[in-house]
Design a protein around this motif. Structure first.
Motif, mmCIF file in Angstrom:
data_model
loop_
_atom_site.group_PDB
_atom_site.id
_atom_site.type_symbol
_atom_site.label_atom_id
_atom_site.label_comp_id
_atom_site.label_asym_id
_atom_site.label_seq_id
_atom_site.Cartn_x
_atom_site.Cartn_y
_atom_site.Cartn_z
ATOM 1 N N VAL A 179 -43.671 7.481 -20.503
ATOM 2 C CA VAL A 179 -42.554 8.087 -21.242
ATOM 3 C C VAL A 179 -41.290 7.234 -21.085
ATOM 4 N N THR A 180 -40.534 7.102 -22.176
ATOM 5 C CA THR A 180 -39.243 6.408 -22.130
ATOM 6 C C THR A 180 -38.264 7.238 -21.308
ATOM 7 N N TYR A 181 -37.673 6.630 -20.254
ATOM 8 C CA TYR A 181 -36.659 7.388 -19.491
ATOM 9 C C TYR A 181 -35.287 6.718 -19.571
ATOM 10 N N GLY A 182 -35.146 5.651 -20.356
ATOM 11 C CA GLY A 182 -33.867 4.991 -20.585
ATOM 12 C C GLY A 182 -34.107 3.612 -21.151
ATOM 13 N N PRO A 183 -33.119 2.911 -21.672
ATOM 14 C CA PRO A 183 -31.821 3.451 -22.021
ATOM 15 C C PRO A 183 -31.892 4.263 -23.307
ATOM 16 N N GLY A 184 -30.884 5.088 -23.557
ATOM 17 C CA GLY A 184 -30.868 5.902 -24.769
ATOM 18 C C GLY A 184 -29.893 7.053 -24.617
ATOM 19 N N LEU A 185 -30.000 8.010 -25.525
ATOM 20 C CA LEU A 185 -29.121 9.191 -25.489
ATOM 21 C C LEU A 185 -29.662 10.149 -24.436
ATOM 22 N N VAL A 186 -28.801 10.585 -23.517
ATOM 23 C CA VAL A 186 -29.303 11.345 -22.369
ATOM 24 C C VAL A 186 -30.049 12.620 -22.790
ATOM 25 N N GLY A 187 -29.462 13.381 -23.717
ATOM 26 C CA GLY A 187 -30.102 14.636 -24.133
ATOM 27 C C GLY A 187 -31.439 14.394 -24.819
ATOM 28 N N ALA A 188 -31.526 13.320 -25.559
ATOM 29 C CA ALA A 188 -32.764 12.977 -26.266
ATOM 30 C C ALA A 188 -33.833 12.522 -25.266
ATOM 31 N N LEU A 189 -33.432 11.659 -24.318
ATOM 32 C CA LEU A 189 -34.371 11.170 -23.307
ATOM 33 C C LEU A 189 -34.938 12.320 -22.487
ATOM 34 N N LEU A 190 -34.060 13.286 -22.131
ATOM 35 C CA LEU A 190 -34.480 14.392 -21.267
ATOM 36 C C LEU A 190 -35.629 15.197 -21.868
ATOM 37 N N VAL A 191 -35.648 15.306 -23.199
ATOM 38 C CA VAL A 191 -36.711 16.088 -23.846
ATOM 39 C C VAL A 191 -38.072 15.420 -23.599
ATOM 40 N N GLY A 192 -38.136 14.105 -23.818
ATOM 41 C CA GLY A 192 -39.393 13.378 -23.604
ATOM 42 C C GLY A 192 -39.811 13.402 -22.150
ATOM 43 N N VAL A 193 -38.822 13.183 -21.260
ATOM 44 C CA VAL A 193 -39.131 13.140 -19.820
ATOM 45 C C VAL A 193 -39.658 14.505 -19.358
ATOM 46 N N ALA A 194 -39.008 15.592 -19.792
ATOM 47 C CA ALA A 194 -39.450 16.937 -19.378
ATOM 48 C C ALA A 194 -40.848 17.227 -19.923
ATOM 49 N N ALA A 195 -41.099 16.861 -21.176
ATOM 50 C CA ALA A 195 -42.419 17.113 -21.775
ATOM 51 C C ALA A 195 -43.501 16.321 -21.031
#
Ligand code: KG4
Ligand code: ZN
Length: 347
Positions: free
Chosen positions: A89-105
């Protein structure tokens, strides 16, 4: 937990997840380089009316899309979650709120199905898009990463060893394309529209500046160029002159491409490698591909770039990067978090 040891051959399947900006994507790849599925749910139409990505809306859309997109990727690949060897899963760099969705899933799937988790750097993913469907590409090489958020030259020494040679001091190349397109009243994202208009224009019609052109400099700067385009437009308007948008697009694009090409060639010579690869959304630019191809041929360098769908954000490239981390035993824990300004090679 499935482990990639071949008593009886079973492909090593990686599920990739990408939500760093405005694409929700999931993919399944086999043995690191073969794409079995690559589902990309683009939010471009949602953000288009705002002229750029609205972070809050992006996060909400990712929440809605992420599980259906994962389900579709598994279905398209004809596999179950229990067949998967690792989740990248991508955990950075990027938009924090957007990254968090992928990381949590990804963490939830990993925990529920006892599948190893791998945290992937988005920029490294872009570079690894080149490995998909191009088995002849192996490190070492120099990668020119040009996307909406980044412009970097990277010496890829091995699958898990990178050196950042230089990056932009201000705007990224894609950002410059998008900002210039905006003042030309073209839709978001503007890069492909400028690419299209430039084909009909004269690249020498307007002389725009090329910044930081010293031979040993691997840093970039595009904000001055963006201002020069704005000034040109304002002056022409004040004088009541008709603007030739094809010439403007071609001249702006030539200024970006000139700098990118010469620095990529200089970097390859500096690192003494025989291959240059292009990566990121701007890698889809036809003039950039053509010019790099020609210059690499002159310098006896091999040149590669990914298929168009693999240039812009997608999860297959994230799964590919995750495969090589997984093979090296570089797993993430359940403490994995989004890192919006993650640096290259930080894994
Ligand atoms: O890699 P990407 O999908 O997202 C980021 O990680 O930023 O790149 C998107 C960027 C946008 O700025 C878009 O305008 C640019 O890639 N782009 C292009 C072309 N296709 C996409 N720029 C120039 N020419 C193109 N053909
Ligand atoms: Zn990207």
């Amino acid at each position: 937990m499935t482990i990639c040891v071949n008593e009886e051959y079973r492909p090593c399947l990686i599920l990739g997840l990408e939500t760093s900006c405005d694409e929700t994507s999931a993919a399944v790849i086999a043995d690191g380089r073969k794409i079995l599925s690559n589902v990309i749910s683009s939010q471009v139409p949602v953000h288009q009316k705002f002229g750029g990505v609205v972070p809050e809306i992006a996060s909400r859309k990712h929440i809605e899309n992420v599980i259906p997109v994962v389900d579709q990727a598994l279905k398209d690949a004809g596999v179950d979650l229990s067949d998967i060897s690792a989740i990248g899963v991508t955990y950075g760099p990027g938009l924090v709120g957007a990254l968090l969705v992928g990381v949590a899933a990804a963490k939830a799937l990993s925990f529920a199905a006892s599948i190893p988790l791998v945290g992937v750097n988005h920029l490294e993913g872009h570079i690894f898009a080149n490995f998909l469907g191009q088995p002849e590409i192996v490190p070492p090489f120099v990668a020119l990463v040009v996307s909406g958020g980044h412009t970097s030259l990277v010496h890829v020494k091995d699958y898990n060893e990178f050196t950042l040679l230089g990056q932009t001091r201000d705007d990224a190349a894609g950002e410059a394309f998008d900002k210039v397109a905006r003042v030309m009243k073209l839709p978001y994202p503007g890069g492909p529209h400028i690419d299209r208009l430039a084909k009909e224009g004269n690249p020498e019609a307007i002389s725009f500046p090329r910044a930081l052109t010293a031979r040993e400099s691997f840093e970039f700067s595009f904000s001055g160029l963006k201002s020069a385009v704005l000034n040109h437009l304002n002056n022409a308007e004040q004088r009541g002159e008709t603007i030739n948008y094809n010439d403007l697009a071609a001249s702006f694009q030539a200024a970006v491409v000139d700098v990118l090409v010469s620095k990529a060639i200089n970097a390859a010579k500096h690192c003494r490698v025989s291959r240059v690869v292009l990566a990121g959304g701007v890698a889809a630019n036809s003039q950039l591909q053509d010019r790099l191809k020609a210059e690499c041929r002159k310098e006896n360098l091999v040149f590669n770039y990914p298929a168009p769908v693999l240039c812009t954000d997608n999860a297959a490239m994230i799964a590919c990067r995750a495969y090589y981390q997984y093979k090296a035993g570089k797993y993430a824990s359940m403490r994995l978090n989004a890192v919006p300004s993650l640096k290259l090679g930080a894994n």
